[in-house]
Scaffold this motif. Structure first.
Motif, PDB file in Angstrom:
ATOM      1  N   ALA A 407       0.821  -1.203   0.000  1.00 26.41           N
ATOM      2  CA  ALA A 407       0.000   0.000   0.000  1.00 26.41           C
ATOM      3  C   ALA A 407       0.861   1.262   0.000  1.00 26.41           C
ATOM      4  O   ALA A 407       0.575   2.236  -0.703  1.00 26.41           O
ATOM      5  CB  ALA A 407      -0.939  -0.002   1.205  1.00 26.41           C
ATOM      6  N   GLU A 408       1.951   1.252   0.819  1.00 25.56           N
ATOM      7  CA  GLU A 408       2.847   2.404   0.843  1.00 25.56           C
ATOM      8  C   GLU A 408       3.516   2.628  -0.506  1.00 25.56           C
ATOM      9  O   GLU A 408       3.672   3.760  -0.964  1.00 25.56           O
ATOM     10  CB  GLU A 408       3.905   2.204   1.931  1.00 25.56           C
ATOM     11  CG  GLU A 408       3.343   2.280   3.346  1.00 25.56           C
ATOM     12  CD  GLU A 408       4.408   2.010   4.394  1.00 25.56           C
ATOM     13  OE1 GLU A 408       5.561   1.725   3.978  1.00 25.56           O
ATOM     14  OE2 GLU A 408       4.093   2.085   5.588  1.00 25.56           O
ATOM     15  N   ALA A 409       3.909   1.532  -1.159  1.00 24.16           N
ATOM     16  CA  ALA A 409       4.540   1.670  -2.473  1.00 24.16           C
ATOM     17  C   ALA A 409       3.559   2.247  -3.492  1.00 24.16           C
ATOM     18  O   ALA A 409       3.921   3.118  -4.298  1.00 24.16           O
ATOM     19  CB  ALA A 409       5.048   0.315  -2.949  1.00 24.16           C
ATOM     20  N   ALA A 413       3.958   5.838  -5.335  1.00 23.86           N
ATOM     21  CA  ALA A 413       3.943   5.919  -6.788  1.00 23.86           C
ATOM     22  C   ALA A 413       2.915   6.931  -7.275  1.00 23.86           C
ATOM     23  O   ALA A 413       3.161   7.671  -8.225  1.00 23.86           O
ATOM     24  CB  ALA A 413       3.641   4.542  -7.375  1.00 23.86           C
ATOM     25  N   LEU A 414       1.763   6.990  -6.585  1.00 26.52           N
ATOM     26  CA  LEU A 414       0.759   7.981  -6.965  1.00 26.52           C
ATOM     27  C   LEU A 414       1.225   9.397  -6.680  1.00 26.52           C
ATOM     28  O   LEU A 414       0.936  10.336  -7.438  1.00 26.52           O
ATOM     29  CB  LEU A 414      -0.547   7.702  -6.218  1.00 26.52           C
ATOM     30  CG  LEU A 414      -1.298   6.421  -6.625  1.00 26.52           C
ATOM     31  CD1 LEU A 414      -2.486   6.197  -5.717  1.00 26.52           C
ATOM     32  CD2 LEU A 414      -1.745   6.532  -8.076  1.00 26.52           C
ATOM     33  N   GLU A 415       1.949   9.591  -5.562  1.00 26.06           N
ATOM     34  CA  GLU A 415       2.452  10.924  -5.237  1.00 26.06           C
ATOM     35  C   GLU A 415       3.523  11.381  -6.208  1.00 26.06           C
ATOM     36  O   GLU A 415       3.603  12.549  -6.575  1.00 26.06           O
ATOM     37  CB  GLU A 415       2.992  10.941  -3.804  1.00 26.06           C
ATOM     38  CG  GLU A 415       1.904  10.785  -2.746  1.00 26.06           C
ATOM     39  CD  GLU A 415       2.485  10.727  -1.347  1.00 26.06           C
ATOM     40  OE1 GLU A 415       3.736  10.654  -1.247  1.00 26.06           O
ATOM     41  OE2 GLU A 415       1.705  10.745  -0.384  1.00 26.06           O
ATOM     42  N   GLU A 416       4.397  10.460  -6.610  1.00 32.40           N
ATOM     43  CA  GLU A 416       5.475  10.826  -7.510  1.00 32.40           C
ATOM     44  C   GLU A 416       5.018  10.977  -8.949  1.00 32.40           C
ATOM     45  O   GLU A 416       5.719  11.550  -9.773  1.00 32.40           O
ATOM     46  CB  GLU A 416       6.578   9.763  -7.441  1.00 32.40           C
ATOM     47  CG  GLU A 416       7.290   9.720  -6.094  1.00 32.40           C
ATOM     48  CD  GLU A 416       8.347   8.644  -6.055  1.00 32.40           C
ATOM     49  OE1 GLU A 416       8.398   7.855  -7.029  1.00 32.40           O
ATOM     50  OE2 GLU A 416       9.105   8.596  -5.070  1.00 32.40           O
ATOM     51  N   LYS A 417       3.864  10.457  -9.252  1.00 37.80           N
ATOM     52  CA  LYS A 417       3.381  10.552 -10.617  1.00 37.80           C
ATOM     53  C   LYS A 417       2.979  11.989 -10.913  1.00 37.80           C
ATOM     54  O   LYS A 417       2.196  12.590 -10.179  1.00 37.80           O
ATOM     55  CB  LYS A 417       2.180   9.618 -10.789  1.00 37.80           C
ATOM     56  CG  LYS A 417       1.661   9.574 -12.210  1.00 37.80           C
ATOM     57  CD  LYS A 417       0.509   8.596 -12.322  1.00 37.80           C
ATOM     58  CE  LYS A 417      -0.018   8.548 -13.755  1.00 37.80           C
ATOM     59  NZ  LYS A 417      -1.147   7.625 -13.859  1.00 37.80           N
TER      60      LYS A 417
END
Length: 521
Positions: A407-409, A413-417
């Motif tokens: 879940a953290e990954a 990934a959503l934040e860095e996108k």
């Protein structure tokens, strides 16, 4: 007798239907019989012949098989040289098997009475072997299972039972002593042995086996069938008595009551099937002393002490309980021995006291020892349960950690996108909010004289500059006033006053202030 293709094929189909065999098995049997008959016909018993049925030409074909050797062959009927074999097949190698069609003339097409007899014998042998293999494959997984059968024939030493078309043998040892069998009787039996190497019957059944009682209880008691109640041990003397130790895996279920049933209905069905055989059901115990005491019921046991021999025990009973503990013809103690696997010697308390044996103290010590062993076993069991519970918790924790990491990954990934963003300036340029009003020549000249330096631009900020822009609505609303003003200006000369000059300077100051105001988006 000439070999007719159509007659041979019809014979194969009839043979398969008569003996309930696959058609391939019957076909292979006929081919082997033809090959044997051909070898005998040419007087070469070692020759290898392959028989084939050509469906297109509707004829029987024979091929002689020979092994390829490097040098000259020792036996031309069995071997062929490599040079000669390459004449027909250039890719052949040493050790390969090559085939050569056998000329099919009148001498090969005719078979005498002896050859026909040989073919019949081979067919019988192959048919018996195929039947044995079929029976073996069908019943090998049913050893120890309960099946229904019909008595076909009764002899002095055995009874033949028909199991849905398959004959089974029930020997004298598998029969109940007080039971009489007649042809046509329907009986329930246990399959005890399945073999394919014996000359006689390869399927043995029994009604005296203890498994018969176990399977009957499984049919009548749902708790045994679903595993809630387990039959831990069973001993039986067919026609006399059966002892069965049961254990419940749920505290709320009484194993003895479940086997007996309401008003004894369940156990009575089993007793009727066994022609009145007595059945003792008691509680299983891991303690040997308790197990022996339960197995010797209805006799009352005073104590159990170790015997002189290894794996032997002495059971102490009261004087009036000795005959009850031994049972009729010793069957009670024999069943207890078979069920517990221990050697049991039953003696009265008076006999031991006369022999000078203090059985009470020995029994007390044995009891304490048994309790200590039982306590240690319970502690070990509890420790194993704790370890198993800890292991399950650790596995659940690992699963939870893996889920959290995943879940953290996904969140990272959503934040860095980076989401695509359109330029605000482009939007403003594409969608004009205000429509520019073209100034007059005089106003353009005044704007040039009063031009101010453009303000500095900053990143991510929008500078809203106040200018002579009006909206379409304002333009339409003031159209009449503008026309009137233009008409008045054309009719009368414009007189500048200080008041007008002050208002114009005030507008310029407001314009400069608006230019310096920044709006962040």
């Amino acid at each position: 007798m000439a070999l007719n293709y159509k007659q041979m094929k019809n014979s194969i189909v009839a043979l398969a239907e008569y003996y309930h065999l696959p058609e391939e098995v019957a076909s292979d049997t006929v081919k082997e019989a033809i090959a044997k008959g051909y070898r005998k016909h040419i007087a070469v018993p070692d020759i290898t012949i392959r028989v084939a049925f050509n469906d297109e030409k509707e004829q029987i074909e024979l091929y002689q098989q020979r092994t390829v050797v490097a040098e000259e062959p020792e036996d031309d009927d069995l071997e062929i040289s490599l040079a000669k074999a390459k004449e027909s097949d250039p890719n052949v190698m040493v050790g390969d098997v090559v085939e050569e069609a056998v000329p099919y003339d009148e001498s090969y097409a005719e078979f005498g009475r002896g050859d026909v007899t040989l073919v019949k014998n081979v067919l019988r042998q192959k048919t018996r072997e195929a039947q044995k293999q079929e029976i073996f494959d069908k019943f090998i997984d049913q050893v120890g299972e309960l099946v229904n059968g019909v008595v076909d024939k009764v002899e002095d030493r055995f009874v033949i039972v028909n199991l849905n078309g398959t004959e089974a043998l029930m020997p004298k040892s598998g029969q109940m002593p007080q039971e009489y069998y007649r042809e046509g009787d329907r009986i329930k039996v246990i399959i005890t042995e399945v073999s394919k190497d014996t000359k006689g019957s390869q399927l043995l059944v029994s009604r005296a086996d203890p498994q018969l009682v176990k399977r009957l209880f499984e049919q009548e008691v749902p708790e045994i069938y679903d595993g809630t109640v387990e039959i831990k041990a069973i001993a039986r003397e067919a026609g006399e008595r059966t002892k069965m130790a049961v254990l419940s895996h749920k505290e709320e279920v009484d194993p003895i009551g479940a086997c007996i049933g309401p008003r004894g209905s369940r156990v009575q069905v089993v007793i009727n099937e066994l022609k009145g055989e007595k059945i003792d059901i008691f509680q299983w115990s891991d303690d040997v002393e308790d197990l022996i005491s339960n197995s010797l019921s209805p006799a009352v046991i005073l104590g159990v002490i170790p015997g002189k021999e290894e794996n032997s025990l002495i059971v102490v009973v009261a004087d009036d309980q000795l005959s009850l503990a031994i049972g009729r013809k010793g069957n009670n103690v024999r069943l207890a021995v078979n069920l517990t696997g221990r050697k049991i010697d039953i003696k009265t308390a008076t006999t031991l006291e006369n022999d000078g044996i203090d059985w009470k103290s020995i029994a007390a010590q044995q009891k304490e020892k048994s309790l200590a062993i039982k306590k240690a076993a319970e502690e070990i069991r509890a420790q194993k349960e704790k370890e198993a519970e800890l292991q399950r918790n650790m596995q659940a924790l690992e699963v939870a950690r893996a889920a959290m990491a995943k879940a953290e990954a996904e969140t990272k990934a959503l934040e860095e996108k980076e989401e695509p963003k359109d330029g605000i300036e482009d939007i403003i340029e594409e969608v004009p909010l205000f429509e520019e009003v073209k100034p007059s020549a005089k106003e353009a000249a005044e704007e040039q004289t009063k031009a101010k330096p453009e303000p500095k631009k900053r990143k991510n900020k929008i500078h809203v500059v106040a200018s002579d822009y009006v909206s379409k609505f304002e333009k339409l609303a003031d159209a009449t006033k503008v026309n009137q003003a233009m008409a008045n200006s054309a009719a009368k000369p414009v007189k500048k006053s200080y008041r007008h000059k002050d208002e114009e300077e005030h507008k310029i100051k407001n314009k400069d202030l608006l230019q310096d105001k920044e709006y962040e988006i």
